[in-house]
Write a protein that holds these residues in place. Structure first.
Motif, short mmCIF file in Angstrom:
data_model
loop_
_atom_site.label_atom_id
_atom_site.label_comp_id
_atom_site.label_asym_id
_atom_site.label_seq_id
_atom_site.Cartn_x
_atom_site.Cartn_y
_atom_site.Cartn_z
N UNK A 42 0.83 -1.21 0.00
CA UNK A 42 0.00 0.00 0.00
C UNK A 42 0.87 1.27 0.00
N UNK A 43 1.96 1.24 0.75
CA UNK A 43 2.85 2.39 0.75
C UNK A 43 3.45 2.62 -0.62
N UNK A 44 3.86 1.55 -1.28
CA UNK A 44 4.45 1.69 -2.62
C UNK A 44 3.44 2.20 -3.63
N UNK A 45 2.20 1.68 -3.57
CA UNK A 45 1.17 2.15 -4.49
C UNK A 45 0.84 3.63 -4.24
N UNK A 46 0.84 4.04 -2.99
CA UNK A 46 0.58 5.44 -2.67
C UNK A 46 1.67 6.34 -3.23
N UNK A 47 2.93 5.89 -3.15
CA UNK A 47 4.04 6.68 -3.71
C UNK A 47 3.90 6.79 -5.23
N UNK A 48 3.53 5.68 -5.88
CA UNK A 48 3.34 5.73 -7.33
C UNK A 48 2.21 6.69 -7.71
N UNK A 49 1.13 6.67 -6.95
CA UNK A 49 0.02 7.56 -7.25
C UNK A 49 0.42 9.02 -7.07
N UNK A 50 1.22 9.31 -6.06
CA UNK A 50 1.69 10.70 -5.86
C UNK A 50 2.58 11.14 -7.02
N UNK A 51 3.45 10.26 -7.49
CA UNK A 51 4.32 10.61 -8.61
C UNK A 51 3.51 10.86 -9.89
N UNK A 52 2.50 10.03 -10.14
CA UNK A 52 1.69 10.22 -11.33
C UNK A 52 0.92 11.54 -11.26
N UNK A 53 0.36 11.85 -10.13
CA UNK A 53 -0.37 13.11 -10.00
C UNK A 53 0.56 14.32 -10.13
N UNK A 89 -5.67 2.81 -12.85
CA UNK A 89 -5.21 1.46 -12.51
C UNK A 89 -4.68 1.40 -11.09
N UNK A 90 -3.89 2.43 -10.71
CA UNK A 90 -3.35 2.45 -9.35
C UNK A 90 -4.45 2.60 -8.33
N UNK A 91 -5.50 3.37 -8.66
CA UNK A 91 -6.63 3.50 -7.74
C UNK A 91 -7.33 2.15 -7.53
N UNK A 92 -7.49 1.38 -8.62
CA UNK A 92 -8.08 0.05 -8.48
C UNK A 92 -7.21 -0.85 -7.61
N UNK A 93 -5.89 -0.75 -7.81
CA UNK A 93 -4.99 -1.58 -7.01
C UNK A 93 -5.05 -1.19 -5.54
N UNK A 94 -5.15 0.12 -5.27
CA UNK A 94 -5.26 0.55 -3.88
C UNK A 94 -6.55 0.05 -3.24
N UNK A 95 -7.64 0.07 -4.01
CA UNK A 95 -8.90 -0.44 -3.46
C UNK A 95 -8.81 -1.92 -3.18
N UNK A 96 -8.20 -2.68 -4.10
CA UNK A 96 -8.03 -4.11 -3.87
C UNK A 96 -7.11 -4.38 -2.69
#
Length: 225
Positions: A42-53, A89-96
């Motif tokens: 979850x921490x890694x996905x959150x970092x990826x989402x911040x970079x994309x935004x 895609x990252x949002x779906x992964x975070x939800x899962x």
């Protein structure tokens, strides 16, 4: 006859499913290890989402500087579309991932509570009481002691010994007499210097042949008969 094809809707990338590797010949991970792994994911996905935004905001700022209708806007708009799909895609992964974390937390032994921290040193109440003691007791004592020392020094100054005062008075009088004598000596030296320098002029004025000195005749006293 030309057949017109209906425009196809843009396809959204399918959410990436994380496959759980099956370890062969090894013991299955514990529930706490699975729970920690899901949290790290979850921490890694959150970092990826911040970079994309952050990247999307930069591209949007670049689009604002380019005029509408320019050919340079097309690549940036395409890139924004790709980034939006990745963000989805990252949002779906975070939800899962959130669902998996909730399931893993329900397993007994997954969530291991940390032992409470044992405080070291004196408790906080000791610091509070110490500060109150310093303000209430030590501060007034220090002020009173300082006033006492100040009064002693003032009394010592006012009670100046009389003998020392008389000695200082005699020293002052001696210094004044010495200064007067020195001034007189200086006046005498200046007078002698002026006299010696003016002696050559007086001798030049009196130079010449010697003149005889007239002597007056002294009458002899009359003798009495």
């Amino acid at each position: 006859m030309i057949q017109q094809t209906a425009p196809t809707a843009p396809t959204t990338p399918a959410p990436v499913t994380l496959a759980t590797p099956i370890a062969t010949g090894r013991a299955a991970p514990s529930a706490s290890a699975i729970y920690d792994g899901l949290k790290a994911q979850r921490r890694e996905l959150t970092n990826q989402l911040d970079q994309l935004e952050s990247t999307r905001r930069e591209i949007t700022g670049q689009l604002e500087d380019i005029p509408v209708g320019s050919l340079d806007r097309k690549p940036l708009e395409t890139r924004i579309t790709d980034i939006d799909s990745q963000i989805t895609s990252v949002d779906h992964l975070l939800a899962s991932n959130a669902t998996d974390i909730a399931k893993a937390a329900a397993i007994p032994g997954a969530v291991v509570e940390r032992p409470p921290d044992i405080p070291r040193g004196p408790p906080p109440e000791a610091w509070v009481l110490g500060g109150m003691f310093m303000v209430i007791v030590l501060l007034p004592l220090s002020i009173a002691w300082a006033r006492r020392i100040w009064r002693r020094s003032a009394a010592a100054v006012t009670s100046f010994p009389r003998e020392i005062g008389e000695r200082l008075l005699r020293m002052e009088q001696a210094l004044e007499a010495t200064s007067v004598e020195v001034e007189r000596i200086g006046e005498g030296q200046r007078f002698l210097t002026r006299l010696f320098t003016e002696g050559e002029g007086t001798r030049s004025i009196g130079a010449g042949a010697a003149q005889p000195i007239e002597r007056k005749s002294v009458k002899a006293p009359e003798r009495l008969p």
